[in-house]
Design an enzyme around this catalytic site. Structure first.
Site, PDB file in Angstrom:
ATOM      1  N   LYS A  29       0.834  -1.208   0.000  1.00  0.00           N
ATOM      2  CA  LYS A  29       0.000   0.000   0.000  1.00  0.00           C
ATOM      3  C   LYS A  29       0.876   1.269   0.000  1.00  0.00           C
ATOM      4  CE  LYS A  29      -3.989  -2.270   2.113  1.00  0.00           C
ATOM      5  NZ  LYS A  29      -5.162  -2.079   2.998  1.00  0.00           N
ATOM      6  N   TYR A  32     -12.296  -1.905  -4.153  1.00  0.00           N
ATOM      7  CA  TYR A  32     -12.854  -2.189  -2.821  1.00  0.00           C
ATOM      8  C   TYR A  32     -14.377  -2.108  -2.808  1.00  0.00           C
ATOM      9  CZ  TYR A  32      -8.293  -2.252  -0.476  1.00  0.00           C
ATOM     10  OH  TYR A  32      -7.030  -2.584  -0.032  1.00  0.00           O
ATOM     11  N   PHE A  50     -15.568   3.004   7.014  1.00  0.00           N
ATOM     12  CA  PHE A  50     -14.171   3.336   6.709  1.00  0.00           C
ATOM     13  C   PHE A  50     -13.906   3.463   5.206  1.00  0.00           C
ATOM     14  CE2 PHE A  50     -14.397  -1.330   7.310  1.00  0.00           C
ATOM     15  CZ  PHE A  50     -13.964  -1.757   6.072  1.00  0.00           C
ATOM     16  N   ARG A  79      -2.143 -14.132   3.692  1.00  0.00           N
ATOM     17  CA  ARG A  79      -2.849 -13.374   4.731  1.00  0.00           C
ATOM     18  C   ARG A  79      -2.212 -13.588   6.099  1.00  0.00           C
ATOM     19  NH1 ARG A  79      -7.731 -10.924   3.518  1.00  0.00           N
ATOM     20  NH2 ARG A  79      -8.731 -11.425   5.491  1.00  0.00           N
ATOM     21  N   THR A 134      -5.793  -7.235  10.349  1.00  0.00           N
ATOM     22  CA  THR A 134      -6.059  -5.963   9.658  1.00  0.00           C
ATOM     23  C   THR A 134      -5.491  -4.759  10.398  1.00  0.00           C
ATOM     24  OG1 THR A 134      -8.094  -6.900   8.769  1.00  0.00           O
ATOM     25  CG2 THR A 134      -7.890  -4.518   8.671  1.00  0.00           C
ATOM     26  N   ARG A 138       2.209  -6.373   8.735  1.00  0.00           N
ATOM     27  CA  ARG A 138       1.479  -5.238   9.294  1.00  0.00           C
ATOM     28  C   ARG A 138       2.043  -4.822  10.647  1.00  0.00           C
ATOM     29  NH1 ARG A 138      -4.351  -7.398   7.177  1.00  0.00           N
ATOM     30  NH2 ARG A 138      -4.452  -6.125   5.278  1.00  0.00           N
ATOM     31  N   ASN A 165      -2.311   0.068   6.713  1.00  0.00           N
ATOM     32  CA  ASN A 165      -1.900  -1.234   7.249  1.00  0.00           C
ATOM     33  C   ASN A 165      -0.982  -2.013   6.296  1.00  0.00           C
ATOM     34  OD1 ASN A 165      -3.831  -1.883   5.381  1.00  0.00           O
ATOM     35  ND2 ASN A 165      -5.010  -3.220   6.713  1.00  0.00           N
ATOM     36  N   HIS A 181      -2.184  -5.642   1.409  1.00  0.00           N
ATOM     37  CA  HIS A 181      -3.491  -6.260   1.168  1.00  0.00           C
ATOM     38  C   HIS A 181      -3.281  -7.677   0.682  1.00  0.00           C
ATOM     39  CE1 HIS A 181      -7.544  -6.928  -0.419  1.00  0.00           C
ATOM     40  NE2 HIS A 181      -6.944  -7.407  -1.489  1.00  0.00           N
ATOM     41  N   GLU A 223      -9.414  -9.845  -8.285  1.00  0.00           N
ATOM     42  CA  GLU A 223      -8.387  -8.839  -7.991  1.00  0.00           C
ATOM     43  C   GLU A 223      -7.167  -8.985  -8.906  1.00  0.00           C
ATOM     44  OE1 GLU A 223      -7.741  -9.131  -3.755  1.00  0.00           O
ATOM     45  OE2 GLU A 223      -9.749  -8.371  -3.305  1.00  0.00           O
TER      46      GLU A 223
END
Ligand code: CMP
Length: 145
Positions: free
Chosen positions: A10, A48, A56, A84, A90, A104, A114, A117, A128
């Site tokens: 990110k 998203y 959010f 993940r 998260t 993270r 964070n 993704h 995606e």
């Protein structure tokens, strides 16, 4: 089962790119596609879309279009869950208490900023990956399958 998943570095941590890539290779993932780009607000909103109704959402879209991101396709055994797990919970603060070695925990700031993704299912992985690496109807031989 060999899976493919979509990862994003990110805008808050593009400068940590080399450390994140090292962690990815250390965990045995194959990186099969990668690109750096800056998403427009509308592209971030499309990516998203399932979070549209969330409180959010606006902050997330603002953040994700605030600077370049690095998107990549990963392939490996159980890649969806394993990626993940490597990125962690998260909320970066939760990650620091529950999974201190996660990306993270190491690089994230909070719930929005964070660091990374990861797709949450095979269905979202397919969508995606297509979002960042459109096949455009052309049959292409992909690497490492
Ligand atoms: P990501 O894995 O990219 O998927 C959806 C994103 O929404 C998530 O990471 C966070 O950046 C953001 N997000 C999820 N939950 C919250 C929350 N409670 N508050 C703020 N941002 C959130």
């Amino acid at each position: 089962k060999k899976e493919r998943t979509l990862g994003i570095i990110k805008p808050d941590v593009c400068d940590k790119f080399s450390q994140i890539l090292e962690a990815i290779y250390d965990r045995g993932f194959k990186v099969t596609k990668m690109k750096m780009c800056q998403l427009s607000r509308s592209e971030a909103g499309q990516f998203y879309q399932e979070h549209q109704a969330k409180s959010f959402y606006n902050g997330l879209i603002q953040f994700m279009s605030s600077g370049p991101v690095i998107a990549f396709e990963l392939i490996g055994e159980g890649a969806i869950l394993n990626w993940r797990a490597l990125i962690g919970p998260t909320d970066s603060a939760t990650a620091r208490s529950e999974a201190p070695a996660s990306l993270r925990a190491r690089f994230g700031t909070d719930n929005t900023r964070n660091a990374c993704h990861g797709s949450d299912s095979e269905q979202s992985a397919t969508r995606e990956i297509e979002f960042f690496f459109p096949s455009k109807g052309v049959k292409r031989r992909s690497t490492a399958t």
